[in-house]
Motif scaffolding. Structure first.
Motif, PDB file in Angstrom:
ATOM      1  N   SER A  96     121.713  33.459 -72.045  1.00 24.12           N
ATOM      2  CA  SER A  96     120.253  34.062 -72.615  1.00 24.12           C
ATOM      3  C   SER A  96     120.289  33.502 -74.073  1.00 24.12           C
ATOM      4  O   SER A  96     119.432  33.134 -74.494  1.00 24.12           O
ATOM      5  N   GLU A  97     121.369  33.801 -74.815  1.00 23.51           N
ATOM      6  CA  GLU A  97     121.635  33.394 -76.045  1.00 23.51           C
ATOM      7  C   GLU A  97     121.497  32.041 -76.514  1.00 23.51           C
ATOM      8  O   GLU A  97     120.856  31.406 -77.297  1.00 23.51           O
ATOM      9  N   ASN A  98     122.071  31.039 -75.559  1.00 22.87           N
ATOM     10  CA  ASN A  98     122.004  29.813 -75.685  1.00 22.87           C
ATOM     11  C   ASN A  98     120.520  29.364 -75.468  1.00 22.87           C
ATOM     12  O   ASN A  98     119.829  28.433 -76.279  1.00 22.87           O
ATOM     13  N   LEU A  99     119.863  29.675 -74.443  1.00 22.30           N
ATOM     14  CA  LEU A  99     118.301  29.565 -74.243  1.00 22.30           C
ATOM     15  C   LEU A  99     117.539  30.009 -75.318  1.00 22.30           C
ATOM     16  O   LEU A  99     116.541  29.219 -75.746  1.00 22.30           O
ATOM     17  N   GLY A 100     117.847  30.844 -76.060  1.00 22.89           N
ATOM     18  CA  GLY A 100     116.668  31.640 -76.984  1.00 22.89           C
ATOM     19  C   GLY A 100     117.133  31.165 -78.572  1.00 22.89           C
ATOM     20  O   GLY A 100     116.343  31.330 -79.386  1.00 22.89           O
ATOM     21  N   PHE A 101     118.226  30.607 -78.759  1.00 24.36           N
ATOM     22  CA  PHE A 101     119.080  30.320 -79.985  1.00 24.36           C
ATOM     23  C   PHE A 101     117.950  29.444 -80.666  1.00 24.36           C
ATOM     24  O   PHE A 101     117.433  29.779 -81.773  1.00 24.36           O
ATOM     25  N   PHE A 102     117.494  28.270 -80.112  1.00 22.53           N
ATOM     26  CA  PHE A 102     116.550  27.523 -80.969  1.00 22.53           C
ATOM     27  C   PHE A 102     114.899  27.972 -81.240  1.00 22.53           C
ATOM     28  O   PHE A 102     114.436  27.775 -82.212  1.00 22.53           O
ATOM     29  N   LEU A 103     114.783  28.811 -80.351  1.00 22.07           N
ATOM     30  CA  LEU A 103     113.390  29.515 -80.543  1.00 22.07           C
ATOM     31  C   LEU A 103     113.609  30.456 -81.662  1.00 22.07           C
ATOM     32  O   LEU A 103     112.744  30.490 -82.542  1.00 22.07           O
ATOM     33  N   ASN A 112     109.685  39.990 -78.259  1.00 23.11           N
ATOM     34  CA  ASN A 112     109.417  39.882 -76.570  1.00 23.11           C
ATOM     35  C   ASN A 112     108.941  38.640 -75.984  1.00 23.11           C
ATOM     36  O   ASN A 112     109.262  38.257 -75.033  1.00 23.11           O
ATOM     37  N   GLU A 113     108.199  37.976 -76.807  1.00 17.12           N
ATOM     38  CA  GLU A 113     107.641  36.685 -76.313  1.00 17.12           C
ATOM     39  C   GLU A 113     109.119  35.630 -76.339  1.00 17.12           C
ATOM     40  O   GLU A 113     108.922  34.970 -75.362  1.00 17.12           O
ATOM     41  N   THR A 114     110.156  35.805 -77.119  1.00 15.60           N
ATOM     42  CA  THR A 114     111.289  35.030 -77.133  1.00 15.60           C
ATOM     43  C   THR A 114     111.916  35.401 -75.589  1.00 15.60           C
ATOM     44  O   THR A 114     112.285  34.480 -74.948  1.00 15.60           O
ATOM     45  N   GLN A 119     113.484  34.171 -69.966  1.00 12.46           N
ATOM     46  CA  GLN A 119     113.401  34.808 -68.618  1.00 12.46           C
ATOM     47  C   GLN A 119     112.834  33.598 -67.793  1.00 12.46           C
ATOM     48  O   GLN A 119     113.295  33.311 -66.655  1.00 12.46           O
ATOM     49  N   GLU A 120     111.800  33.143 -68.298  1.00 10.38           N
ATOM     50  CA  GLU A 120     111.022  32.039 -67.410  1.00 10.38           C
ATOM     51  C   GLU A 120     112.124  30.811 -67.125  1.00 10.38           C
ATOM     52  O   GLU A 120     112.022  30.590 -65.968  1.00 10.38           O
ATOM     53  N   GLN A 121     112.760  30.550 -68.102  1.00 11.01           N
ATOM     54  CA  GLN A 121     113.668  29.276 -67.960  1.00 11.01           C
ATOM     55  C   GLN A 121     114.846  29.854 -66.843  1.00 11.01           C
ATOM     56  O   GLN A 121     115.386  28.995 -66.200  1.00 11.01           O
ATOM     57  N   ILE A 122     115.396  31.002 -67.215  1.00  8.09           N
ATOM     58  CA  ILE A 122     116.311  31.448 -66.329  1.00  8.09           C
ATOM     59  C   ILE A 122     115.993  31.372 -64.803  1.00  8.09           C
ATOM     60  O   ILE A 122     116.585  31.005 -63.833  1.00  8.09           O
ATOM     61  N   VAL A 123     114.898  31.858 -64.555  1.00 13.76           N
ATOM     62  CA  VAL A 123     114.017  31.764 -63.208  1.00 13.76           C
ATOM     63  C   VAL A 123     113.887  30.468 -62.456  1.00 13.76           C
ATOM     64  O   VAL A 123     114.553  29.872 -61.568  1.00 13.76           O
ATOM     65  N   PHE A 124     113.325  29.583 -63.444  1.00 16.21           N
ATOM     66  CA  PHE A 124     113.163  27.985 -63.111  1.00 16.21           C
ATOM     67  C   PHE A 124     114.590  27.430 -62.945  1.00 16.21           C
ATOM     68  O   PHE A 124     114.548  26.705 -61.788  1.00 16.21           O
ATOM     69  N   ALA A 125     115.468  27.614 -63.585  1.00 21.01           N
ATOM     70  CA  ALA A 125     116.818  27.052 -63.332  1.00 21.01           C
ATOM     71  C   ALA A 125     117.705  27.868 -62.404  1.00 21.01           C
ATOM     72  O   ALA A 125     118.686  27.241 -62.067  1.00 21.01           O
ATOM     73  N   GLY A 126     116.963  28.856 -61.851  1.00 20.68           N
ATOM     74  CA  GLY A 126     118.012  29.442 -60.618  1.00 20.68           C
ATOM     75  C   GLY A 126     119.170  30.182 -61.370  1.00 20.68           C
ATOM     76  O   GLY A 126     120.196  30.203 -60.528  1.00 20.68           O
ATOM     77  N   LEU A 127     119.077  30.795 -62.318  1.00 19.25           N
ATOM     78  CA  LEU A 127     120.431  31.345 -62.912  1.00 19.25           C
ATOM     79  C   LEU A 127     120.315  33.099 -63.062  1.00 19.25           C
ATOM     80  O   LEU A 127     120.826  33.525 -63.833  1.00 19.25           O
ATOM     81  N   GLU A 128     119.319  33.586 -62.310  1.00 13.03           N
ATOM     82  CA  GLU A 128     119.153  35.004 -62.289  1.00 13.03           C
ATOM     83  C   GLU A 128     120.552  35.514 -62.011  1.00 13.03           C
ATOM     84  O   GLU A 128     121.152  35.358 -60.982  1.00 13.03           O
ATOM     85  N   PHE A 154     110.769  24.793 -75.466  1.00 11.18           N
ATOM     86  CA  PHE A 154     109.799  24.302 -76.303  1.00 11.18           C
ATOM     87  C   PHE A 154     108.410  23.928 -75.813  1.00 11.18           C
ATOM     88  O   PHE A 154     107.638  23.609 -76.378  1.00 11.18           O
ATOM     89  N   ASN A 155     108.447  23.714 -74.563  1.00  7.68           N
ATOM     90  CA  ASN A 155     107.370  23.126 -73.815  1.00  7.68           C
ATOM     91  C   ASN A 155     107.062  21.762 -74.341  1.00  7.68           C
ATOM     92  O   ASN A 155     105.845  21.362 -74.875  1.00  7.68           O
ATOM     93  N   PRO A 156     108.154  21.168 -74.025  1.00  5.64           N
ATOM     94  CA  PRO A 156     107.936  19.655 -74.510  1.00  5.64           C
ATOM     95  C   PRO A 156     106.901  18.753 -73.622  1.00  5.64           C
ATOM     96  O   PRO A 156     106.621  19.319 -72.428  1.00  5.64           O
ATOM     97  N   LYS A 157     106.580  17.481 -73.987  1.00  5.66           N
ATOM     98  CA  LYS A 157     105.882  16.523 -72.964  1.00  5.66           C
ATOM     99  C   LYS A 157     106.728  15.924 -72.129  1.00  5.66           C
ATOM    100  O   LYS A 157     106.380  15.315 -71.121  1.00  5.66           O
ATOM    101  N   MET A 158     108.009  15.469 -72.795  1.00  4.67           N
ATOM    102  CA  MET A 158     108.876  14.768 -72.205  1.00  4.67           C
ATOM    103  C   MET A 158     110.242  15.162 -72.259  1.00  4.67           C
ATOM    104  O   MET A 158     110.591  15.651 -73.136  1.00  4.67           O
TER     105      MET A 158
END
Length: 244
Positions: A96-103, A112-114, A119-128, A154-158
């Motif tokens: 979780s800290e790795n995912l949120g660090f750059f945010l 809360n938004e962070t 959590q959105e990426q945790i679920v997408f990556a199947g890391l629950e 960061f919601n990138p385009k690519m």
């Protein structure tokens, strides 16, 4: 979104890329296929502005970044996520800290938004269930999924992938490729995938550019690769995997 125009790059007397032109479209997955040392990862560094070509242009969304200063490149890089071959996770931080660090470092978001984005990426990556784990306690495939989640946050385009399945077992490789394939469908993203494994290309890519001796010798839809008569392409179609 991304275009290389007649790019040549040399390190001293050694020519890495020779007059390379390449177009990478939005919402498409483009593979760059070739053996180790041919300059595939160098293309990713050029796209990010980490190195400059000796000649030619690099355009991101129509903007020429070739001679941009470091301070000018930040908003350009924000449009792209990068998944390094070695994942580049912080060993002392939880998933979780790795995912949120750059945010937390770069955006003025509420906690809360962070946490929602993490959590959105945790679920997408199947890391629950692994939110509080350290990278050392994860398999290679799970580390790669964390790296993908971090690139997406960061919601990138690519998304740029450097050898996404290198060193992974077949089961983990398939999970990573399935995840890459979902990006376009679920996130409306494009991707560049640098790889030496031709089966990976056929599994997820829309088109492929084959890099050989510093030049693009094929750049077309995957379905047309079997029609090429180039000896190198014929050899990789039979061997399935290039020398690492």
């Amino acid at each position: 979104m991304i275009e290389l125009q007649n790019v040549t790059l040399r390190y001293g007397e050694r020519e890495i890329l020779n007059n390379v032109s390449l177009t990478i479209e939005d919402n498409k997955i483009k593979a760059v296929l070739g053996p180790s040392g041919v300059g595939k990862s160098t293309i990713l560094k050029l796209i990010l502005g980490l190195i400059k070509p000796n000649s030619g242009k690099i355009l991101i969304d129509g903007v020429d970044i070739t001679h941009m200063k470091e301070s000018q490149l930040y908003p350009i890089r924000r449009k792209m996520g990068i998944v390094f071959q070695g994942n580049a996770l912080f060993d002392s931080m939880t998933i979780s800290e790795n995912l949120g660090f750059f945010l937390r470092e770069n955006l003025k978001l509420s906690e809360n938004e962070t946490e929602r984005k993490v959590q959105e990426q945790i679920v997408f990556a199947g890391l629950e269930g692994y939110e509080d784990s350290l990278p050392e306690n994860l398999s290679g495939g799970m580390k790669k999924r964390v790296a993908i989640g971090r690139a997406l946050i960061f919601n990138p385009k690519m998304i740029l992938f450097d050898e996404p399945t290198a060193g992974l077992d077949p089961v983990s490789s398939k999970k990573i490729l399935n995840l890459i394939g979902q990006l376009r469908k679920k996130n409306d993203l494009g991707a560049v995938m640098v790889t030496h494994i031709i089966d990976d290309v056929f599994m997820v890519a829309d088109s492929v550019a084959v890099l050989y001796k510093g030049q693009i010798i094929f750049d077309d839809d995957i379905s047309n690769l079997h029609n090429s008569e180039h000896p190198f392409i014929r050899s990789i179609l039979s061997d399935k995997i290039l020398e690492q």
